[in-house]
Design a protein around this motif. Structure first.
Motif, PDB file in Angstrom:
ATOM      1  N   LEU A 132      -6.070  -4.755   3.469  1.00 10.47           N
ATOM      2  CA  LEU A 132      -6.162  -4.312   4.860  1.00 10.47           C
ATOM      3  C   LEU A 132      -7.186  -5.105   5.660  1.00 10.47           C
ATOM      4  O   LEU A 132      -6.991  -5.340   6.849  1.00 10.47           O
ATOM      5  N   ASN A 150       0.835  -1.205   0.000  1.00 18.75           N
ATOM      6  CA  ASN A 150       0.000   0.000   0.000  1.00 18.75           C
ATOM      7  C   ASN A 150       0.866   1.250   0.000  1.00 18.75           C
ATOM      8  O   ASN A 150       0.574   2.215  -0.708  1.00 18.75           O
ATOM      9  N   ASP A 183       4.782   6.146   5.299  1.00 22.45           N
ATOM     10  CA  ASP A 183       5.164   6.524   3.940  1.00 22.45           C
ATOM     11  C   ASP A 183       4.922   8.008   3.708  1.00 22.45           C
ATOM     12  O   ASP A 183       4.242   8.665   4.488  1.00 22.45           O
ATOM     13  N   THR A 204      -7.798  -5.282  -5.019  1.00 22.12           N
ATOM     14  CA  THR A 204      -8.969  -6.063  -4.631  1.00 22.12           C
ATOM     15  C   THR A 204      -9.676  -5.436  -3.442  1.00 22.12           C
ATOM     16  O   THR A 204     -10.823  -5.732  -3.166  1.00 22.12           O
ATOM     17  N   THR A 230     -11.600  -0.230  -2.159  1.00 25.57           N
ATOM     18  CA  THR A 230     -10.355   0.092  -2.849  1.00 25.57           C
ATOM     19  C   THR A 230     -10.519   1.362  -3.664  1.00 25.57           C
ATOM     20  O   THR A 230     -11.612   1.683  -4.109  1.00 25.57           O
ATOM     21  N   THR A 231      -9.447   2.091  -3.789  1.00 26.17           N
ATOM     22  CA  THR A 231      -9.438   3.240  -4.702  1.00 26.17           C
ATOM     23  C   THR A 231      -8.545   2.897  -5.893  1.00 26.17           C
ATOM     24  O   THR A 231      -8.129   3.757  -6.628  1.00 26.17           O
ATOM     25  N   LYS A 232      -8.227   1.602  -6.004  1.00 28.88           N
ATOM     26  CA  LYS A 232      -7.285   1.197  -7.055  1.00 28.88           C
ATOM     27  C   LYS A 232      -7.971   0.312  -8.086  1.00 28.88           C
ATOM     28  O   LYS A 232      -7.386  -0.654  -8.569  1.00 28.88           O
TER      29      LYS A 232
HETATM   30  N1  LIG Z   1      -0.379   3.795   2.623  1.00 28.17           N
HETATM   31  C1  LIG Z   1      -1.498   4.192   2.002  1.00 28.17           C
HETATM   32  N2  LIG Z   1      -1.524   5.400   1.371  1.00 28.17           N
HETATM   33  C2  LIG Z   1      -2.650   5.804   0.746  1.00 28.17           C
HETATM   34  N3  LIG Z   1      -3.802   5.084   0.687  1.00 28.17           N
HETATM   35  C3  LIG Z   1      -3.832   3.896   1.290  1.00 28.17           C
HETATM   36  C4  LIG Z   1      -2.703   3.386   1.998  1.00 28.17           C
HETATM   37  N4  LIG Z   1      -3.043   2.188   2.518  1.00 28.17           N
HETATM   38  C5  LIG Z   1      -4.315   1.961   2.160  1.00 28.17           C
HETATM   39  N5  LIG Z   1      -4.804   2.976   1.418  1.00 28.17           N
HETATM   40  C6  LIG Z   1      -6.177   3.102   0.897  1.00 28.17           C
HETATM   41  O1  LIG Z   1      -6.949   2.060   1.430  1.00 28.17           O
HETATM   42  C7  LIG Z   1      -7.545   1.293   0.402  1.00 28.17           C
HETATM   43  C8  LIG Z   1      -7.686  -0.136   0.849  1.00 28.17           C
HETATM   44  O2  LIG Z   1      -6.425  -0.740   1.007  1.00 28.17           O
HETATM   45  P1  LIG Z   1      -6.292  -2.291   0.873  1.00 28.17           P
HETATM   46  O3  LIG Z   1      -4.872  -2.660   1.048  1.00 28.17           O
HETATM   47  O4  LIG Z   1      -7.292  -2.939   1.771  1.00 28.17           O
HETATM   48  O5  LIG Z   1      -6.782  -2.583  -0.602  1.00 28.17           O
HETATM   49  P2  LIG Z   1      -6.030  -2.203  -1.961  1.00 28.17           P
HETATM   50  O6  LIG Z   1      -4.631  -1.830  -1.700  1.00 28.17           O
HETATM   51  O7  LIG Z   1      -6.879  -1.204  -2.663  1.00 28.17           O
HETATM   52  O8  LIG Z   1      -6.119  -3.568  -2.737  1.00 28.17           O
HETATM   53  P3  LIG Z   1      -5.160  -4.863  -2.509  1.00 28.17           P
HETATM   54  O9  LIG Z   1      -4.431  -4.644  -1.238  1.00 28.17           O
HETATM   55  O10 LIG Z   1      -6.072  -6.000  -2.457  1.00 28.17           O
HETATM   56  O11 LIG Z   1      -4.264  -4.853  -3.676  1.00 28.17           O
HETATM   57  C9  LIG Z   1      -6.650   1.507  -0.784  1.00 28.17           C
HETATM   58  O12 LIG Z   1      -7.336   1.319  -2.005  1.00 28.17           O
HETATM   59  C10 LIG Z   1      -6.224   2.955  -0.603  1.00 28.17           C
HETATM   60  O13 LIG Z   1      -7.198   3.852  -1.056  1.00 28.17           O
END
Ligand SMILES: Nc1ncnc2c1ncn2[C@@H]1O[C@H](COP(=O)(O)OP(=O)(O)OP(=O)(O)O)[C@@H](O)[C@H]1O
Ligand SMILES: [Mg+2]
Lengths: 126, 438
Positions: free
Chosen positions: B405, B326, B374, B401, B393-395
């Motif tokens: 988290l 992340n 970070d 996925t 997710t914002t991705k």
């Molecule tokens: N270090 C970070 N900086 C900015 N945004 C974050 C950070 N960690 C998490 N997020 C936000 O939280 C959301 C959820 O995170 P999560 O790890 O659960 O899912 P993801 O990263 O979108 O997908 P995946 O981990 O399954 O690839 C992210 O899409 C992002 O928007």
């Protein structure tokens, strides 16, 4: 006879076919297919393969029951069995491992990985 | 006073001749005039006084009262003059026993709280001040007393007391409202957590139900892919590339199912005393390639000799990797990731806002903290509430996925540990993990 003979018992016919094609393509293996437990036991007794790939979750007779029967029968008890499972079916997995100390593979697995596993098990059994 | 005048008159008679007497008479008239004027003046003052005034003689017989006294007590002047002063006091008068002694000794009393009694028997609280009158020999000739009706003041004081009580009640209400608000907020937080747990288990159950159905077809696809890969001649580059993509797709689908299964399974942890720093290093190695690709600087602020933590190494590694990924994904090209580990004795109750996980820690307990910070894009307040939700997710465009988290939280919960994520948009994000010492 240089070919290692494998028996695969799995209700998913296409999977069996592809495993056969892959293993035979990759090396000196010959694969027989059984798409249910009953048929698998029968074939195992008849052909006495070098190794059995056994799916845990099948309609009808379940993998664990097939395993138990194979291990009770003196014709088949010495054959190493590698169990296949789509999900980590924990209870039957632990049961099988406790009872018979067998190998266990989680699906999906590709051809080369499967071959490597088979070879590893056979090496240990020799 | 009339007595004084008479004395003066007599003294004059003995001293002077007729002419002189005449003159003297003139003077006396004048003096009497003056005296009369003075008396009238004094009477006026007495009469117009708002406070009540009484004069008593040494035997505590009332000699003078003013209008205010009569009005207050409902007596006529003549009903009071010549009467013992006790009739206008409700219980004790200041003119008895120890009080009288004190009054005579000190020549005055001030602001004594006593009660007058009216003709009709009503008691009136007054503030009484008295002053002793003496002749030139110093003998007691009387006492002047002034009493102020305290009813209004008492009313005001009572009112003030009531107002104060009201203010106190209002303050108590405010405190209660605040307590209620806090309790409500807590309830809401708990509810959020319950909903989240519910979502997780629903997702997990769903996955458990379909995993088998999905994994079998995936197995077929992957077996097919490996067959074709082997069969295709190297010059079929496009086809080989396509097979690579299919393989990747299968891997991703498989990963999602696997993650979801984590929620449903009563997964048993393999808890052992572990060195958190080496778990951190392993996790870093796993994502090293991605750091280098993006020109990200990793800074370590790692305390050596920290106690071992109780952990399932592989699972905690998974958590660190999720957080590190992340962090990497939050930074566009350059950036910094700071990794800290240290021992902390918990000083406060641990369930702060944004902290996730059950509260299994006690104040004073020694814990091992890992921080991964970070300098990436940060998370908005709005989104911060949702980041632990499965599938948030914002991705979307880059294939996130939204499980990273939520899976991590699940693992943290199983460890009876805590995870807290703080973030400021534009500045960066910090994940704080609190682990139990083995
Ligand atoms: N270090 C970070 N900086 C900015 N945004 C974050 C950070 N960690 C998490 N997020 C936000 O939280 C959301 C959820 O995170 P999560 O790890 O659960 O899912 P993801 O990263 O979108 O997908 P995946 O981990 O399954 O690839 C992210 O899409 C992002 O928007
Ligand atoms: Mg993620």
């Amino acid at each position: 006879m240089g070919l290692t003979r494998i028996l695969i018992i799995d209700d998913e016919e296409n999977f069996c076919k592809l495993v056969k094609m892959n293993l035979e393509l990759l090396g000196d293996l010959s694969v027989t297919i059984a798409t249910n437990g009953k048929m698998g036991i029968k074939l195992a007794k008849k052909t006495k393969p070098d190794l059995i790939l056994l799916d845990m979750l099948m309609p009808g007779m379940k993998g664990l029951e097939v395993l138990e029967r194979l291990k009770k029968d003196e014709n088949t008890m010495a054959i190493p069995v590698v169990m296949l499972s789509a999900i980590g079916d924990e209870p039957s997995k632990t049961r099988a491992m406790e009872l018979y100390d067998e190998e266990y593979i989680t699906k999906p697995i590709d051809g080369p990985q499967l071959k490597a596993k088979i070879e590893e098990v056979l090496r240990r059994f020799k | 006073m009339e007595k004084n005048l008479n004395k003066k008159e007599k003294g004059a008679e003995a001293l002077v001749s007729q002419k002189a007497l005449f003159n003297l008479l003139g003077d006396i008239t004048e003096a009497m005039d003056g005296l009369a004027k003075t008396k009238e003046y004094v009477d006026n003052i007495i009469k117009s006084m708002i406070d009540t005034l009484i004069v008593i003689d040494p035997d505590t017989i009332i000699k003078t009262v003013n209008k205010a006294t009569c009005e207050l007590l409902g007596y006529k002047e003549e009903e009071l003059i010549g009467k013992p002063v006790a009739i206008i006091f409700a219980e004790v008068t200041p003119f008895k026993g120890a009080r009288m002694k004190k009054l005579i000794e000190e020549n005055s009393i001030k602001d004594h709280g006593v009660a007058y009694k009216t003709k009709s028997g009503e008691e009136i609280p007054v503030s009484f001040s008295g002053s002793v009158m003496r002749d030139k020999h110093g003998d007691l000739v009387g006492i002047v007393g002034i009493a102020r009706d305290m009813r209004e003041i008492k009313r005001l004081m009572q009112k003030e007391k009531e107002l104060a009580a009201q203010a106190a009640a209002a303050e108590a209400d405010r405190i209660k409202a605040r307590e209620l608000e806090i309790a409500y907020k807590k309830l809401q937080e708990t509810q959020d957590m319950l909903i989240q747990a519910e979502k997780l288990s629903a997702a997990g159950q769903l996955a458990g139900g379909v995993a088998h159905e999905v994994k079998n077809p995936l197995s077929i696809i992957i077996q097919g892919v490996s067959y074709l890969e082997k069969k295709l001649p190297p010059k079929e580059r496009d086809s080989i590339e396509i097979l690579g993509m299919i393989r990747e797709g299968v891997d991703r689908a498989d990963r999602i199912i696997g993650l979801l299964l984590d929620f449903s399974k009563e997964t048993k942890l393999d808890l052992r005393p572990e060195d958190v720093n080496s778990i951190l290093e392993n996790s870093l190695t796993l994502v090293k390639a991605k750091f280098e690709l993006k020109n990200i600087d990793v800074k370590r602020d790692i305390k050596k000799d920290i106690p071992k933590v109780l952990a399932d190494k592989r699972r905690i590694e998974q958590v660190f990797v999720n957080i590190l990924l992340n962090a990497i994904q939050a930074m566009s090209e350059e950036g910094k990731i700071i990794i800290r580990s240290y021992v902390k004795e918990l000083k406060e109750a641990t369930n702060g806002l944004g902290r996730r996980g059950e509260d299994h820690f006690q104040i004073g307990e020694k814990t091992v903290i890992v921080e991964i910070e970070d300098t990436g894009a940060g998370i908005s307040k709005e989104n911060l509430k949702k980041i632990f939700d499965p599938f948030f997710t914002t991705k979307d465009s880059s294939g996130g996925t939204g499980l990273g988290l939520s899976v991590s939280l699940n693992i943290i919960k199983m460890h009876k540990a805590l995870i807290d994520i703080k973030s400021q948009i534009g500045k960066g994000t910090k994940a704080i993990i609190t682990l139990k010492v083995a």
